[in-house]
Design a protein around this motif. Structure first.
Motif, PDB file in Angstrom:
ATOM      1  N   ARG A 107       0.834  -1.204   0.000  1.00  0.00           N
ATOM      2  CA  ARG A 107       0.000   0.000   0.000  1.00  0.00           C
ATOM      3  C   ARG A 107       0.872   1.259   0.000  1.00  0.00           C
ATOM      4  O   ARG A 107       0.572   2.245  -0.686  1.00  0.00           O
ATOM      5  CB  ARG A 107      -0.925   0.009   1.220  1.00  0.00           C
TER       6      ARG A 107
ATOM      7  N   TYR B 100      -8.921   3.452  10.361  1.00  0.00           N
ATOM      8  CA  TYR B 100      -7.865   3.380   9.370  1.00  0.00           C
ATOM      9  C   TYR B 100      -8.499   3.529   7.985  1.00  0.00           C
ATOM     10  O   TYR B 100      -9.478   2.866   7.662  1.00  0.00           O
ATOM     11  CB  TYR B 100      -7.131   2.033   9.462  1.00  0.00           C
TER      12      TYR B 100
ATOM     13  N   TRP C  94      -6.895   3.722   4.113  1.00  0.00           N
ATOM     14  CA  TRP C  94      -5.675   3.737   3.326  1.00  0.00           C
ATOM     15  C   TRP C  94      -5.673   4.930   2.384  1.00  0.00           C
ATOM     16  O   TRP C  94      -6.643   5.197   1.665  1.00  0.00           O
ATOM     17  CB  TRP C  94      -5.552   2.450   2.531  1.00  0.00           C
TER      18      TRP C  94
ATOM     19  N   GLY D 247     -10.349   7.887   2.380  1.00  0.00           N
ATOM     20  CA  GLY D 247      -9.330   7.017   1.820  1.00  0.00           C
ATOM     21  C   GLY D 247      -9.506   6.834   0.324  1.00  0.00           C
ATOM     22  O   GLY D 247     -10.403   7.396  -0.301  1.00  0.00           O
TER      23      GLY D 247
ATOM     24  N   ALA E  33      -8.011  -3.100   1.417  1.00  0.00           N
ATOM     25  CA  ALA E  33      -8.576  -1.803   1.805  1.00  0.00           C
ATOM     26  C   ALA E  33      -9.968  -1.618   1.208  1.00  0.00           C
ATOM     27  O   ALA E  33     -10.884  -1.109   1.861  1.00  0.00           O
ATOM     28  CB  ALA E  33      -7.650  -0.667   1.354  1.00  0.00           C
TER      29      ALA E  33
ATOM     30  N   ASP F 294     -12.363   1.259   2.775  1.00  0.00           N
ATOM     31  CA  ASP F 294     -11.527   2.407   3.153  1.00  0.00           C
ATOM     32  C   ASP F 294     -11.829   3.643   2.310  1.00  0.00           C
ATOM     33  O   ASP F 294     -11.713   4.778   2.784  1.00  0.00           O
ATOM     34  CB  ASP F 294     -10.043   2.045   3.005  1.00  0.00           C
TER      35      ASP F 294
ATOM     36  N   ASP G 137      -4.079   6.651   7.121  1.00  0.00           N
ATOM     37  CA  ASP G 137      -3.188   5.513   7.054  1.00  0.00           C
ATOM     38  C   ASP G 137      -1.925   5.895   7.839  1.00  0.00           C
ATOM     39  O   ASP G 137      -1.860   6.966   8.450  1.00  0.00           O
ATOM     40  CB  ASP G 137      -2.869   5.111   5.611  1.00  0.00           C
TER      41      ASP G 137
ATOM     42  N   HIS H 269       5.883   0.586   6.698  1.00  0.00           N
ATOM     43  CA  HIS H 269       5.012   1.092   7.771  1.00  0.00           C
ATOM     44  C   HIS H 269       5.794   2.101   8.595  1.00  0.00           C
ATOM     45  O   HIS H 269       7.029   2.107   8.591  1.00  0.00           O
ATOM     46  CB  HIS H 269       4.553  -0.091   8.638  1.00  0.00           C
TER      47      HIS H 269
ATOM     48  N   GLN I  13      -3.638  -1.082  10.087  1.00  0.00           N
ATOM     49  CA  GLN I  13      -4.045  -1.595   8.788  1.00  0.00           C
ATOM     50  C   GLN I  13      -5.553  -1.497   8.663  1.00  0.00           C
ATOM     51  O   GLN I  13      -6.243  -1.148   9.606  1.00  0.00           O
ATOM     52  CB  GLN I  13      -3.603  -3.062   8.590  1.00  0.00           C
ATOM     53  N   SER I  14      -6.073  -1.830   7.479  1.00  0.00           N
ATOM     54  CA  SER I  14      -7.505  -1.736   7.209  1.00  0.00           C
ATOM     55  C   SER I  14      -8.295  -2.552   8.225  1.00  0.00           C
ATOM     56  O   SER I  14      -7.906  -3.657   8.610  1.00  0.00           O
ATOM     57  CB  SER I  14      -7.806  -2.245   5.796  1.00  0.00           C
TER      58      SER I  14
END
Length: 614
Positions: A90, A494, A496, A507, A514, A519, A526, A576, A591-592
């Motif tokens: 991602r 969350y 993304w 997102g 995602a 998302d 994110d 990350h 994360q998602s």
């Protein structure tokens, strides 16, 4: 203070004493009842062999649960590693978005510069044609006068001298005009070469744009494949959870039987310890006496709490002021960053299209954090920056009767020079000198190294230096401002691709996990968006991609991390990012399907270095 208030502690002490006496009497009565009950029925005393057999069943069940838990832990570790890889994919798309926006801006700069160079080439070509026509006219005039010379010679010396002077004048002007034509030819060649170089730079920028789009497509395909693998791993995990729960049920049953036997043994011991219970009742009576002293201490504590409350109110006011300052700094940073989740090219296409306003696209709010500065000619610094392009000169040839040759001026540093008028054979021509300067700006990190024309944009480091310089407070206070902003978003979903310097945003699609969590319809952050938002509060501008954030600040060894440092995952910080809180804790957008949260630091998969921005 009135009489009632003066004697309140004394009355409170009397009430506590009365309550203590009641409690002692109640306890003694309860002991007497329990003693009578025990005296009437002797509890069962389990045999040692029975207790040992029950304990063996508990031990066996504990081993089964441990085995199931171990298998589950191993599977969860596999899932965590896979989710970490998904995070890297991602973030790779985040990188392609940053690169795409940068390439689009560079392509637009190159397109505008090519357009300007072509216009200059056309103008020089026109001037050269005009100068050549004038040279041809001088040559024809000289030829006609030469043909009439024999007739003039018969008329006498005066007429002959006059003709000689005219031929000399025409020859001198022809030489000057040839020099002007040669100079214009040289300028035309230089301008054509510059246009060719700019076209090559434009092609490079367009190739970068295509490469960024292809990288995004490849990353999305990889996300699809990893999503299917993650779904399989989750199914296996659910099966292990069921096995663990079954073993836990068996263990609970064995523990229940063992606890019943232990309880019977305990009741038997209580039967034997009647005298000890009487002693405990006496101890409780002494405890009641101590309660009075405790009440007096509580009175003093209440006064201390009131003082603490006032101090807390003062601290809250200071915190509100710090929050307001952080929001102002974040607004200044947000004003300099493009919209991350926009995929469409905001610039016009085609060389003949009107020029796109790159500064307005990269700076949607219209002004930078510290405001526009006005130059001496009344034009703002931002406006002036958007008017400049590649350095070159195009100088018209000038000539004056009696001068020896045409003059060509060199490049200057002004935006537009004053026009200069020159005379040739009674005719007046106006020469304009236009100067442009080369500049190119990459906001986030990648740059082709090409020098092309177009507006000059502030880099993220320049924005950070300008804005953070206006943020007050010590290093510790600035770090706490960053962490406070991040903690204020705990529980935020969350999303993304979500988050900017001003707060959470909607997102974007990733074509995989995602999307399955929706998302693109959520407002949230994110991981790199959360970090971007937190540091904007102290005027630090960061790109929306962990790999570029990893390139900022000072690298430190993870074993030497301090509160406020950034923790990265992946070989180059491209999977990350989280903010270190100290004491083995960090705050992150994992994360998602999750939310912004505080988590224990995960050492597995950590990048070689942490990053210190403050």
């Amino acid at each position: 203070m009135n009489a009632d208030q003066t004697h309140t502690p004394a009355r409170a002490g009397r009430r506590v004493g009365a309550c203590a006496r009641v409690a002692v009497a109640t306890t003694v009565s309860a002991v007497m009842v329990a003693t009578s009950a025990v005296a009437g029925a002797v509890p069962r005393n389990p045999e040692p062999a029975e207790l040992a057999q029950a304990q063996q069943a508990v031990d066996a069940g504990t081993g089964g649960v441990a085995a199931a838990a171990g298998a589950l832990s191993s599977k969860e570790e596999e899932i965590a590693n896979l989710e970490l890889d998904m995070g890297g994919l991602r973030e790779e798309i985040n990188k392609t978005l940053v690169d795409l926006h940068d390439a689009q801006g560079s392509a637009e700069q190159a397109r505008q510069a090519v357009k300007e160079a072509r216009a200059e080439l056309d103008q020089v070509q026109g001037e050269m044609s005009s100068a050549q026509d004038k040279l041809d006219e001088i040559s024809r005039t000289a030829y006609r006068r030469g043909a009439s010379a024999p007739v003039s010679g018969v008329s006498g010396n005066a007429t002959s001298d006059d003709g000689l002077d005219r031929r000399t004048y025409l020859r001198t002007n022809a030489e000057k005009q040839r020099a002007a034509v040669d100079e214009l030819d040289r300028l035309r060649t230089e301008t054509a070469n510059r246009e060719s170089r700019l076209r090559e730079a434009r092609d490079v920028a367009e190739d970068r744009e295509v490469a960024a789009e292809q990288a995004q497509t490849d990353a999305r395909a990889e996300i699809d494949e990893r999503s299917r693998e993650l779904e399989q791993k989750n199914a296996e995990r659910e099966q292990l959870v069921a096995q663990r729960d079954e073993a836990q049920g068996e263990l609970d049953a064995a523990r229940g039987h063992s606890e019943n036997l232990d309880r019977e043994r305990e009741e038997y011991r209580e039967y034997e310890q009647r005298e000890q219970e009487r002693k405990e009742a006496e101890d409780k009576a002494r405890e009641a006496a101590a309660a009075k002293a405790k009440a007096e201490r509580e009175q003093a504590a209440a006064e201390e709490q009131e003082r603490a409350r006032k101090e807390a109110e003062d601290a809250a006011q200071r915190e509100r002021e710090a929050t307001a300052a952080a929001e102002k700094a974040a607004e200044a940073v947000a004003a300099t960053q493009p919209e991350h989740n926009t995929l469409d090219n905001p610039y016009p296409s085609g060389e003949d299209a009107a020029a796109g306003d790159i500064a307005a696209v990269q700076n949607p709010s219209g002004t930078a954090a510290t405001g526009e500065t006005t130059q001496g000619n009344g034009t703002s610094a931002t406006a002036q920056a958007t008017q400049t392009s590649e350095a070159a000169t195009s100088t018209r040839a000038t000539e004056t009767a009696g001068e020896t040759a045409a003059e060509s001026t060199q490049a200057t540093t002004t935006t537009q020079a004053e026009p200069t008028a020159t005379a040739t054979g009674g005719a007046t021509e106006t020469a304009e000198e236009t100067t442009t300067s080369e500049s190119t700006t990459s906001q986030s990190g990648d740059s082709t190294g090409q020098s092309i024309g177009g507006p000059t944009l502030e880099t993220a480091d320049e924005v950070s230096e300008e804005v953070s310089g206006s943020v007050d407070g010590s290093r510790e206070q600035r770090i706490e401002t960053v962490i406070a902003r991040a903690k204020s978003q705990i529980g935020m979903p969350y999303a993304w691709g979500g988050g900017n310097a001003s707060g959470p945003t909607k997102g974007i699609r990733d074509g995989g996990v995602a999307d399955s969590y929706g998302d693109y319809n959520k407002i949230g952050f994110d991981c790199s968006g959360l970090v971007l938002y937190a540091f904007a509060g102290v005027g630090i501008s960061l790109p929306h991609y962990t790999g570029y954030q990893y390139q900022r600040g000072t690298k430190v060894d993870p074993s030497s991390m301090q509160r406020g440092d950034l923790i990265f995952y992946g070989p180059a910080g491209n999977h990350h990012v989280a903010i270190y809180l100290g004491d083995g804790q960090m705050i992150e957008a994992p994360q998602s399907g999750s939310t912004v949260q505080i988590s224990p630091v995960r050492w597995s998969g950590m990048s070689p270095s942490a990053v210190r921005l403050i």
